[in-house]
Scaffold this motif. Structure first.
Motif, mmCIF file in Angstrom:
data_model
loop_
_atom_site.group_PDB
_atom_site.id
_atom_site.type_symbol
_atom_site.label_atom_id
_atom_site.label_comp_id
_atom_site.label_asym_id
_atom_site.label_seq_id
_atom_site.Cartn_x
_atom_site.Cartn_y
_atom_site.Cartn_z
ATOM 1 N N LEU A 1 -23.556 -1.072 -22.258
ATOM 2 C CA LEU A 1 -24.041 0.161 -24.256
ATOM 3 C C LEU A 1 -24.146 -1.002 -25.323
ATOM 4 O O LEU A 1 -24.673 -0.679 -25.880
ATOM 5 N N ILE A 2 -23.418 -2.163 -24.972
ATOM 6 C CA ILE A 2 -23.885 -3.082 -26.392
ATOM 7 C C ILE A 2 -25.113 -4.035 -26.492
ATOM 8 O O ILE A 2 -25.945 -4.172 -27.047
ATOM 9 N N LYS A 3 -24.763 -4.803 -25.337
ATOM 10 C CA LYS A 3 -26.048 -5.755 -24.813
ATOM 11 C C LYS A 3 -27.199 -5.148 -24.713
ATOM 12 O O LYS A 3 -28.093 -5.467 -25.293
ATOM 13 N N ASP A 4 -27.562 -4.393 -23.231
ATOM 14 C CA ASP A 4 -28.651 -4.316 -23.248
ATOM 15 C C ASP A 4 -29.361 -3.387 -24.218
ATOM 16 O O ASP A 4 -30.403 -3.242 -24.281
ATOM 17 N N LYS A 5 -27.820 -2.262 -24.565
ATOM 18 C CA LYS A 5 -28.919 -0.864 -25.717
ATOM 19 C C LYS A 5 -28.593 -0.997 -26.211
ATOM 20 O O LYS A 5 -29.400 -0.756 -27.898
ATOM 21 N N ASN A 6 -26.571 -1.733 -26.862
ATOM 22 C CA ASN A 6 -26.836 -1.947 -28.689
ATOM 23 C C ASN A 6 -27.256 -0.509 -29.185
ATOM 24 O O ASN A 6 -27.210 0.042 -30.549
ATOM 25 N N TYR A 7 -25.524 0.289 -28.494
ATOM 26 C CA TYR A 7 -25.936 1.399 -29.006
ATOM 27 C C TYR A 7 -24.435 1.760 -29.742
ATOM 28 O O TYR A 7 -24.693 3.012 -30.919
ATOM 29 N N LEU A 8 -23.931 0.731 -29.420
ATOM 30 C CA LEU A 8 -22.001 1.357 -29.529
ATOM 31 C C LEU A 8 -22.113 0.094 -32.285
ATOM 32 O O LEU A 8 -22.915 -0.617 -31.808
ATOM 33 N N ASP A 9 -21.906 1.723 -32.740
ATOM 34 C CA ASP A 9 -21.915 1.468 -33.544
ATOM 35 C C ASP A 9 -20.594 1.033 -34.676
ATOM 36 O O ASP A 9 -20.603 0.127 -35.886
ATOM 37 N N ALA A 10 -20.050 1.847 -34.414
ATOM 38 C CA ALA A 10 -18.060 1.008 -34.901
ATOM 39 C C ALA A 10 -17.454 1.332 -33.413
ATOM 40 O O ALA A 10 -17.229 2.370 -32.865
ATOM 41 N N VAL A 11 -16.210 1.020 -33.762
ATOM 42 C CA VAL A 11 -15.347 1.128 -33.131
ATOM 43 C C VAL A 11 -13.370 1.370 -33.984
ATOM 44 O O VAL A 11 -13.025 0.801 -34.224
ATOM 45 N N ILE A 12 -13.085 2.480 -34.093
ATOM 46 C CA ILE A 12 -11.618 3.486 -34.475
ATOM 47 C C ILE A 12 -10.432 3.450 -34.114
ATOM 48 O O ILE A 12 -10.236 4.118 -33.958
ATOM 49 N N GLY A 13 -9.883 2.369 -34.275
ATOM 50 C CA GLY A 13 -8.382 2.806 -33.657
ATOM 51 C C GLY A 13 -7.191 3.641 -34.400
ATOM 52 O O GLY A 13 -7.303 3.646 -35.797
ATOM 53 N N LEU A 14 -6.496 4.179 -33.636
ATOM 54 C CA LEU A 14 -6.455 5.916 -34.738
ATOM 55 C C LEU A 14 -4.131 6.134 -34.205
ATOM 56 O O LEU A 14 -4.383 4.933 -32.817
ATOM 57 N N PRO A 15 -3.503 6.490 -34.862
ATOM 58 C CA PRO A 15 -2.232 6.167 -34.850
ATOM 59 C C PRO A 15 -1.759 6.467 -33.338
ATOM 60 O O PRO A 15 -2.827 7.189 -32.836
#
Length: 537
Positions: A377-391
């Motif tokens: 998803l990251i290397k081949d497609k480059n779709y990941l925009d953000a990662v958000i950690g919740l409580p």
């Protein structure tokens, strides 16, 4: 009384009725009854109001039609119009107000169970052969009026039902106010209250409004209208409806839900939030195994989801020929379907769309097949925009920490931003309310504003979204160095340095403690001597 005050009053009144009348019945069971009857009242009021509009030029009202000399022709004409406009039809004698009146006529507990069962069946049958048939079919199947949960005898069951109808009939739902959605919001509030009070079983289908709001705001960034919004695990539909509150218009709502009870709640929730039956398409099946044939070839502008965490699925090799999974080369493991849901959503996402989904933290760092899918998803497609950690502990029924993944297919249109991923650590930003951790408005705004700063900043200024101890804009090279492990502490340093220790002060304090200890020992030794006993040291 303001609209907000009316809404709060109605919510509290409904909750009081639920607590007063359910007795020893489980919250889950009573939920199905009270929400079903609220929905029946809503349909009745809509039917009566619409029919009165049609009859107004003739100087007639709907409650007198059945005694009119042309009753049959009038009812048929109204039925024809109502099926197109509302999607269903009710006779005046089948309206909620009429059943409540008959049940409580003369101050007696009159028997209406049989009539009520017939009316609920009639609502569904009225849609047979019409465009709305699928949207109203089996809507009341969870309202089992023969269940012993309502009472041991028929009279006891009837008494409880009459009490519920009488209480609800006394509430003004303000349906004539076309700009208000008091009832729909109160209905959604009750769903949430039953979820919070009933533990995991109820919490499985309900996403807390605080989390829904974050997801909705993320996927509507830079949008004022949406052609479509989709939730592949839609539960009671609150997340879909929350998205609609963030934009001026949503063209169509699509969802899928495997649980029949919550599937029914979702359809009711849509209708009571004034979403016309032609504008929503909710499907009752397992999304991974049997995706809706009406949805699978569509692509959606916004996708939101709170899939069941680390659910089991078959992971059958047959899925390797499924377009949703085949390009990745590997399937999510049988015991953790999290990435299977992500793959499904990516497949359904439009080229200009945004998806945001809640997942357990393990998806960020687990290896094997999940690590392979994450890298793709990251290397081949480059779709990941953000990662958000919740409580941790913000979901009903589970205390595990969770995260939000935001994915977009059009990242490569922004040359600079396509080379980075935003990481937000909001895990320590919450307020404890009783036993739950809650995201307050300021916590929600901080998450959303940080993401929108990242989206809006000029390409070379994406780092403006970086906030000390809170967020970091990581380059793809940085993510690659971490072997595509997305564990948030690798990117957001939340370490707080301790104040320097004054060793000379510590030594002085230790000397003082030692002196006090010697003085105490001497006192004890003196007492022991006076008592003619051996000292303890």
């Amino acid at each position: 009384m303001s609209e907000n005050q009316k809404q709060q009053y109605l919510k509290q009144t409904l909750w009081n009725i639920a607590n007063e009348l359910r007795g020893n019945m489980d919250a889950d069971d009573f939920r199905d009854y009270i929400l079903g009857f609220i929905f029946y009242k809503y349909l009745s009021r809509k039917m009566e109001s619409y029919a009165n509009v049609i009859l107004e030029p003739d100087g007639l009202s709907y409650n007198t039609v059945e005694t009119h000399k042309d009753a049959e022709a009038l009812l048929e004409a109204i039925r024809y119009e109502a099926l197109d406009k509302l999607g269903y039809f009710l006779k005046p004698s089948e309206l909620f107000s009429e059943l409540a009146r008959r049940g409580n006529a003369g101050g007696k507990n009159n028997f209406i169970l049989g009539d009520l069962a017939n009316v609920l069946t009639s609502i569904e049958q009225s849609t047979m052969g019409s465009e709305s048939e699928d949207d109203f079919g089996n809507l009341f199947e969870d309202l089992d009026l023969t269940s012993s949960k309502l009472g041991k005898t028929e009279d006891a069951k009837n008494e409880l039902i009459v009490k519920v109808l009488t209480h609800l009939e006394g509430i003004d739902f303000d349906l004539e106010n076309s700009d208000s959605d008091i009832l729909g919001d109160a209905y959604e509030y009750l769903i949430g209250q039953f979820a919070s009070g009933a533990g995991k079983k109820a919490g499985e289908f309900y996403t807390p409004q605080q989390v829904s709001k974050v997801l909705a705001k993320l996927v509507t960034t830079n949008k004022t209208k949406l052609k479509s919004v989709y939730d592949p695990t839609c539960g009671s539909g609150s997340l879909l409806l929350r998205v609609a509150k963030e934009v001026k218009e949503v063209g169509a709502f699509y969802g899928q839900e495997s649980n029949p009870t919550t599937y029914n709640l979702c359809r009711m929730n849509m209708i009571m939030h004034n979403v016309h039956y032609k504008r929503f398409d909710i499907y009752n099946e397992d999304t991974l195994v049997n995706p809706s044939p009406n949805h699978i070839d569509k692509r959606f502008e916004a996708i939101v989801a709170n899939p069941p965490f680390s659910a089991n699925w078959s992971a059958s090799p047959l899925f390797m020929s499924d377009d949703r999974f085949s390009a990745y080369g590997k399937l999510a493991p049988k015991s953790k379907a999290d990435f299977a849901f992500v793959q499904h959503m990516v497949h359904q996402l439009d080229e200009n769309g945004t998806m945001a989904c809640v997942l357990p933290h393990g998806v960020l760092f687990r290896g094997a097949a999940e690590g392979h899918i994450r890298k793709f998803l990251i290397k081949d497609k480059n779709y990941l925009d953000a990662v958000i950690g919740l409580p941790a502990n913000i979901f009903f029924g589970t205390g595990i920490p969770t995260c939000i993944l935001v994915l977009k297919k059009d990242r490569n249109t922004n040359a600079e931003r396509s080379k980075s991923i935003l990481f937000i650590d909001a895990s320590q930003h919450f307020e404890k309310v009783k036993t739950q951790n809650v995201l307050q408005e300021e916590h929600i705004e901080k998450i959303v504003n940080t993401y929108r700063t990242y989206c809006h900043a000029e390409p070379v200024e994406a780092s403006k979204a970086a906030i000390d101890k809170y967020s970091h804009v990581a380059t793809l090279a940085e993510v690659k160095e971490n072997d595509y492990n997305l564990n948030i502490p690798r990117y957001v340093d939340t370490f707080e340095e301790e104040e320097p220790i004054d060793l000379s002060r510590v030594v002085a304090e230790l000397k003082e403690i030692a002196a006090q200890s010697r003085s105490t020992d001497a006192t004890i030794a003196d007492y022991c001597k006076q008592l003619n006993i051996e000292t303890p040291f």
